[in-house]
Structure formats: C-alpha cells, structure tokens
Motif scaffolding. Structure first.
Motif, mmCIF file in Angstrom:
data_model
loop_
_atom_site.group_PDB
_atom_site.id
_atom_site.type_symbol
_atom_site.label_atom_id
_atom_site.label_comp_id
_atom_site.label_asym_id
_atom_site.label_seq_id
_atom_site.Cartn_x
_atom_site.Cartn_y
_atom_site.Cartn_z
ATOM 1 N N UNK A 134 0.819 -1.209 0.000
ATOM 2 C CA UNK A 134 0.000 0.000 0.000
ATOM 3 C C UNK A 134 0.852 1.258 0.000
ATOM 4 N N UNK A 135 2.144 1.121 0.194
ATOM 5 C CA UNK A 135 3.064 2.256 0.174
ATOM 6 C C UNK A 135 3.932 2.278 -1.087
ATOM 7 N N UNK A 136 3.587 1.427 -2.065
ATOM 8 C CA UNK A 136 4.365 1.306 -3.293
ATOM 9 C C UNK A 136 5.259 0.082 -3.227
ATOM 10 N N UNK A 137 6.214 -0.009 -4.131
ATOM 11 C CA UNK A 137 7.150 -1.132 -4.110
ATOM 12 C C UNK A 137 8.025 -1.022 -2.860
ATOM 13 N N UNK A 138 8.127 -2.129 -2.125
ATOM 14 C CA UNK A 138 8.812 -2.109 -0.830
ATOM 15 C C UNK A 138 9.800 -3.256 -0.727
ATOM 16 N N UNK A 139 10.970 -2.997 -0.185
ATOM 17 C CA UNK A 139 11.909 -4.061 0.167
ATOM 18 C C UNK A 139 11.522 -4.555 1.557
ATOM 19 N N UNK A 140 10.994 -5.747 1.612
ATOM 20 C CA UNK A 140 10.542 -6.319 2.879
ATOM 21 C C UNK A 140 11.604 -7.288 3.390
ATOM 22 N N UNK A 141 12.295 -6.888 4.451
ATOM 23 C CA UNK A 141 13.350 -7.732 5.017
ATOM 24 C C UNK A 141 12.730 -8.824 5.887
#
Length: 239
Positions: A134-141
């Motif tokens: 919902x915040x755009x493309x995200x790097x999720x660690x």
C-alpha cells in the motif's frame, strides 16, 4: 536443509511418472507436492502451488519441458530425459541437473542434493524480497516480519505485522506465493488466513499460538493453530 524440499513432478508417460514418484518418496529430503502427467493441467494449477523445485521430462506433447521451465520464474529445475541432444538447452536455462533415463535412486539423490546446495546458498545470501504494498514497491526484510494475515477488506491482500510495531499491506498476493518467497525454515503457515515468523512465537498449545505482540489493550495477540498445519509447525519449532 532444515526442512524438506517441496517438489513438483511432470512426465507425460504415466509409468515413468509413477517410477519417478516412487524414487522421490524414498529420498528423505524430498516431499512430493503433486505429480502430473499432463502439461496443460500442470500449467493451469501452477499459480496455486507452493514448491521449491520441479523435476520434469523434456520430450512431451504440446508444450515441452524446456518451455515449461522458462515459466517457473527461477525455481530450481531437474530435467529427466532419454535423450542427450537437449543438454545444452537445459543448462542454458540454468537447470540444476540433467538426469538421463533410466533414472537410478543414487543419480536422482545427487541431483536433489545440488538443489539443496543452491537453495541454501541463495537463502544465506538474500535477506529480503521486493513486493507491491500500500506504500508502493517495498523491500521487505525477512527479519522485520512478525506474522502475516489475510486482509479483512480484501482477501487478495495480506496484512503484515512488523517487528517494530508498524504494519504493511501486501497487494494482491497469495499465501502460496509468500510461502515460496519466504525462507521455509523461518516461517510457517498456521491456518488458512495466517502465517507466522517462528521467532515471533512465545508460547503455543495444540490449537493456539501466543505471539510476542500486544493489542491496543496490552494483551498478547493469540493466533489460531489449525490442525491441517499443526504437524508442519511442530516439526519446525522442534528443529
């Protein structure tokens, strides 16, 4: 490997498929998720399947194994075939191994061990995944994920509780897809609508998991452990 490799099998010849499945079931590091003798059905069901590798024949009617491997989005592939002329094309697709028929248990195990080594190397070198949120493309660690739940407003989306107390909504992604992206040794599906990072488990019983997170009232958040997923959960927490 800390957990079994989830494997898909594909061979249009039923006797060959039956024999391959029998061999795979004798390897303790493998779990056969599904075995197919029809490439069209395989491709139709593929988006719904969680798996770590695919063992498939090359010569099949219609779509051949090389074309199918190109659609597996980087998943490890072991080709099986009675012919040698496809070897160069197979390795151009970065196949882990190319096993000549008739297949022996020893040769198949050698190929599977190569897959395990590749996956271990990949998991140790990567600690995040890029996803639409919902915040755009995200790097999720991976180490920032506490647990994941199906969105209450749209089941196609997933709600992520982060370890720092913040939340994130993953857009239009299935749990099956997430299971393929997250390290299998560190995450576990616990019911149809939730999966959890094992490090977030504080206590558990036969049907409940008390997490390290608290609700607005300060009470520990408790998740349901469904019977279907209990065996896998118990295996992982006992490793």
């Amino acid at each position: 490997m800390n957990t079994k490799l989830r494997c898909l099998l594909l061979d249009d010849e039923l006797p060959g498929l039956t024999y391959l499945k029998l061999l795979c079931e004798q390897l303790p590091e493998l779990e056969v998720v599904r075995a197919y003798n029809n490439p069209e059905i395989f491709l139709k069901e593929l988006p719904t399947l969680a798996f770590d590798l695919c063992i498939l024949d090359i010569e099949m009617p219609g779509t051949n194994g090389l074309q199918i491997a190109a659609l597996l989005k980087g998943k490890p592939v072991i080709f099986t075939t009675a012919y040698t002329e496809f070897a160069a094309d197979a390795f151009d697709l970065d196949a882990v191994d190319y096993v000549r028929k008739p297949i022996t248990k020893e040769r198949l195990q050698q190929a599977v061990q190569k897959v395990g080594q590749r996956i271990n190397k990949s998991e140790s070198s990567r600690n995040f995944v890029q996803l639409n949120t919902d915040k755009g493309k995200t790097l999720l660690f991976f180490d920032t994920i506490g647990y994941v739940s199906a969105s209450e407003t749209d089941s196609r989306d997933k709600f992520v509780q982060l370890t720092d107390g913040h939340t994130l909504t993953l857009k239009n992604i299935s749990f099956e897809k997430l299971e393929g992206l997250l390290p299998a040794a560190d995450f576990c599906r616990i019911n149809k609508k939730q999966m959890i990072a094992l490090k977030s488990v504080q206590h558990f019983s036969h049907d409940q998991i008390t997490t390290a997170f608290s609700d607005a009232a300060g009470k520990s958040i408790v998740l349901t452990l469904n019977e279907i997923y209990r065996t896998d959960f118990l295996k992982k927490v006992k490793l």
